[in-house]
Scaffold this motif. Structure first.
Motif, short mmCIF file in Angstrom:
data_model
loop_
_atom_site.label_atom_id
_atom_site.label_comp_id
_atom_site.label_asym_id
_atom_site.label_seq_id
_atom_site.Cartn_x
_atom_site.Cartn_y
_atom_site.Cartn_z
N HIS A 174 0.74 -1.29 0.02
CA HIS A 174 -0.08 -0.13 0.12
C HIS A 174 0.97 1.14 -0.23
O HIS A 174 0.54 2.35 0.75
CB HIS A 174 -0.88 0.03 1.26
CG HIS A 174 -1.94 -1.32 1.28
ND1 HIS A 174 -2.99 -1.35 0.40
CD2 HIS A 174 -1.83 -2.10 2.13
CE1 HIS A 174 -3.22 -2.71 0.66
NE2 HIS A 174 -2.62 -3.33 1.76
N SER A 182 -3.81 8.87 -2.56
CA SER A 182 -3.91 7.91 -1.12
C SER A 182 -5.26 7.82 -0.54
O SER A 182 -5.66 7.14 0.30
CB SER A 182 -2.81 8.02 -0.24
OG SER A 182 -1.50 8.04 -1.05
N PRO A 211 2.38 4.62 -2.38
CA PRO A 211 2.25 4.99 -3.83
C PRO A 211 3.58 4.76 -4.60
O PRO A 211 4.61 4.41 -3.83
CB PRO A 211 2.19 6.50 -3.51
CG PRO A 211 2.49 6.62 -2.21
CD PRO A 211 2.65 5.43 -1.47
N THR A 234 -2.97 0.83 -6.20
CA THR A 234 -2.32 1.89 -5.67
C THR A 234 -1.93 3.20 -6.35
O THR A 234 -1.95 3.10 -7.46
CB THR A 234 -0.84 1.45 -5.07
OG1 THR A 234 -0.51 2.26 -3.94
CG2 THR A 234 0.18 1.48 -6.03
#
Lengths: 292, 257
Positions: free
Chosen positions: B98, B234, B100, B137
């Motif tokens: 998880h 996010s 970026p 992501t």
């Protein structure tokens, strides 16, 4: 550069640059006979037409137009074309592009370099795209990307498998970055289609290169090719110019790719209908377990 | 007036910062990933994890090298299949943890060589495209110099694609276009113009979302923009993010019906 202009060096043969309307070894329009590129035998055009453009002597595969190809795969009369007439604009006003498009349309009788539709194969429905070697050597511009994307979206909605036939010199330069973006766009549609558990089979025919190889030609669940097809990312001439040496015999052929592990099978054109039919059946019968 | 060909030359300038400089200036604590765990290590690609202002992310980059010695080591930023497969590992880790993903793109193109073809250059790029299209992501790609064709696209399918003002991005290099289409290398400059490959052109086509001026403010501006963007992305629902990513590419292309 001057050396090249004086013609001291012979340019290597580049199958990607041959006149698309003529094809690699396909006969000229209206000619009655030709010589096979494989066994040098003299063949009657009529003989070749009856044999899916495959030499009856040595099995060499001549290039095949998109309409005869559809006829050779789909059940007779079952093909329904989709997205008819959709075609590329000239978004960059690229020098000479409009004329090139007009000429390709006149010579091929097609509006673009891919034909999409649905059909049945042994009564089983499926979706089909066939790239057109006789339209700018199947180069991928916005219309090709859009039509193939629409086909995967349609097939997803209808929950049908997709069979594709590729032939392409790569992304169409005259539409610039928008051609490149079609690789991403089609990849997105295939990802969604694939995530839904649906089958995509791709048959790579001569030649399949560039942006098509680097996207939907290599994203199938089962990847097939025709004997002797040239398949690669970079064209042979670009590689030779970069490494400054001759390429080995058979480099980038279907047989070479099979050996390197990038193809599931090489299938003779005369057996493709049967092979595809078996694939569609097998992958579509998982219910036989659940239903006992 | 700065023409397209001037920009292409600026993008190739000897002293232009490379991906390594961007990693050093924008990120801290870089820990590399090496190799594709299949065939080998490709130095044209840098990949790993690092911090952006104290928050972790993954970074995948094409590195061309600065000095001549470095350029040879990094194969002038022309990656081979194992390089693209290293970036694939990086993408998969970004999804798994998880984090970026930041991609830095600077390549004249994927390497056209015998080994590259033998190991499936086309398949490697195709796999990156389909992976990025569904990667769960946030992804931001930054074109810092050259954006040559499929070799650049393999790291540039993203929620946001940004460019430096002198970077170029095209379906083919001006040299390739002049030589293949016109069989005349002398028309390279004309090809650069016809291809519409500048950041301004691409912004007009909605292929990119933002252009960064190449001045003293570049690195601080980038740092701030990346932090802001990654925070926003996010905090977006992942399914919405993927829908938006698909929609963004879905609308690209001019067709007549």
């Amino acid at each position: 550069m001057a050396i090249f202009k004086q013609g001291l060096f012979k340019r290597p043969n580049n199958p990607l640059e041959q006149d698309a309307s003529a094809g690699a070894a396909a006969p000229g329009r209206g000619e009655l006979w030709l010589r096979c590129k494989g066994c040098k035998r003299v063949l009657l055009q009529e003989e070749l037409d009856k044999n899916d453009q495959v030499c009856p002597g040595c099995g060499a595969h001549f290039r095949m137009g998109p309409r005869p190809r559809i006829a050779s795969i789909a059940d007779e009369g079952s093909f329904q074309e989709l997205f008819v007439g959709m075609r590329s604009a000239d978004p960059l006003s690229f020098p000479g592009y409009k004329d090139k498009l007009d000429k390709a349309r006149r010579q091929s009788g097609e509006s673009e370099a891919v034909i999409c539709g649905r059909a049945t194969l042994e009564q089983k429905p499926f979706c089909l795209f066939v790239m057109a070697q006789n339209f700018m050597m199947g180069s991928m511009g916005c219309a090709v990307g859009e039509k193939i994307t629409l086909l995967f979206e349609y097939a997803l909605e209808q929950r049908l498998p997709v069979v594709g036939f590729t032939v392409s010199g790569g992304a169409r330069m005259q539409e610039g970055i928008l051609s490149l973006m079609q690789m991403a766009k089609v990849s997105g549609a295939i990802r969604r289609f694939s995530d839904a558990g649906l089958l995509y089979v791709c048959v790579l025919t001569d030649p399949t290169t560039g942006g098509v190889t680097a996207s939907f030609a290599m994203q199938a669940d089962v990847t097939l090719a025709e004997p002797g097809a040239l398949i690669g990312f970079a064209g042979p001439r670009v590689i030779e110019q970069t490494i400054r040496q001759k390429l080995p015999q058979g480099f980038q052929s279907a047989e070479f790719l099979l050996e390197k592990g990038f193809l599931d099978a090489i299938v003779d054109r005369r057996e493709q209908r049967d092979y595809l039919s078996r694939l569609l059946a097998l992958y579509g019968e998982a219910d036989k377990w659940k239903n006992g | 007036m700065i023409g397209p060909w001037d920009r292409v030359q600026a993008a190739r300038a000897q002293d232009r910062p490379t991906a390594r400089d961007f990693i050093d200036r924008l990120l801290t604590g870089f820990i590399p990933l090496r190799g594709d765990k299949r065939f080998g290590e490709d130095l044209a690609v840098l990949a790993g994890a690092a911090y952006l202002n104290g928050r972790p992310l993954m970074v995948a980059a094409l590195e061309r090298g600065r000095s001549f010695q470095e350029k040879i080591e990094h194969n002038f930023g022309m990656a081979q299949p194992e390089g693209y497969r290293k970036t694939l590992r990086c993408m998969q880790q970004a999804e798994k943890f998880h984090l970026p993903l930041l991609c830095l793109v600077d390549t004249s193109g994927a390497y056209p060589g015998i080994g590259a073809e033998e190991r499936g250059q086309g398949e490697a790029i195709a796999e990156n495209l389909i992976t990025l299209m569904g990667l769960r992501t946030p992804v931001v790609s930054l074109l810092i110099g050259e954006g040559g064709s499929g070799g650049a696209l393999a790291l540039a399918v993203a929620d946001r694609v940004w460019m430096l003002e002198n970077a170029w991005y095209s379906v083919i290099s001006p040299e390739g276009c002049a030589s293949i289409l016109w069989k005349d290398p002398a028309r390279t400059k004309e090809a650069a113009e016809s291809l519409h490959l500048t950041a301004q052109d691409l912004y007009g086509f909605q292929v990119i979302e933002r252009i960064f001026p190449e001045d003293d403010t570049l690195f601080p501006a980038l740092k701030e923009a990346l932090e802001r963007e990654f925070l926003a992305l996010s905090q977006t629902d992942i399914n919405t993010l993927l829908e938006d990513r698909y929609a963004k590419y879905r609308k690209l292309g001019a067709v007549l019906t």
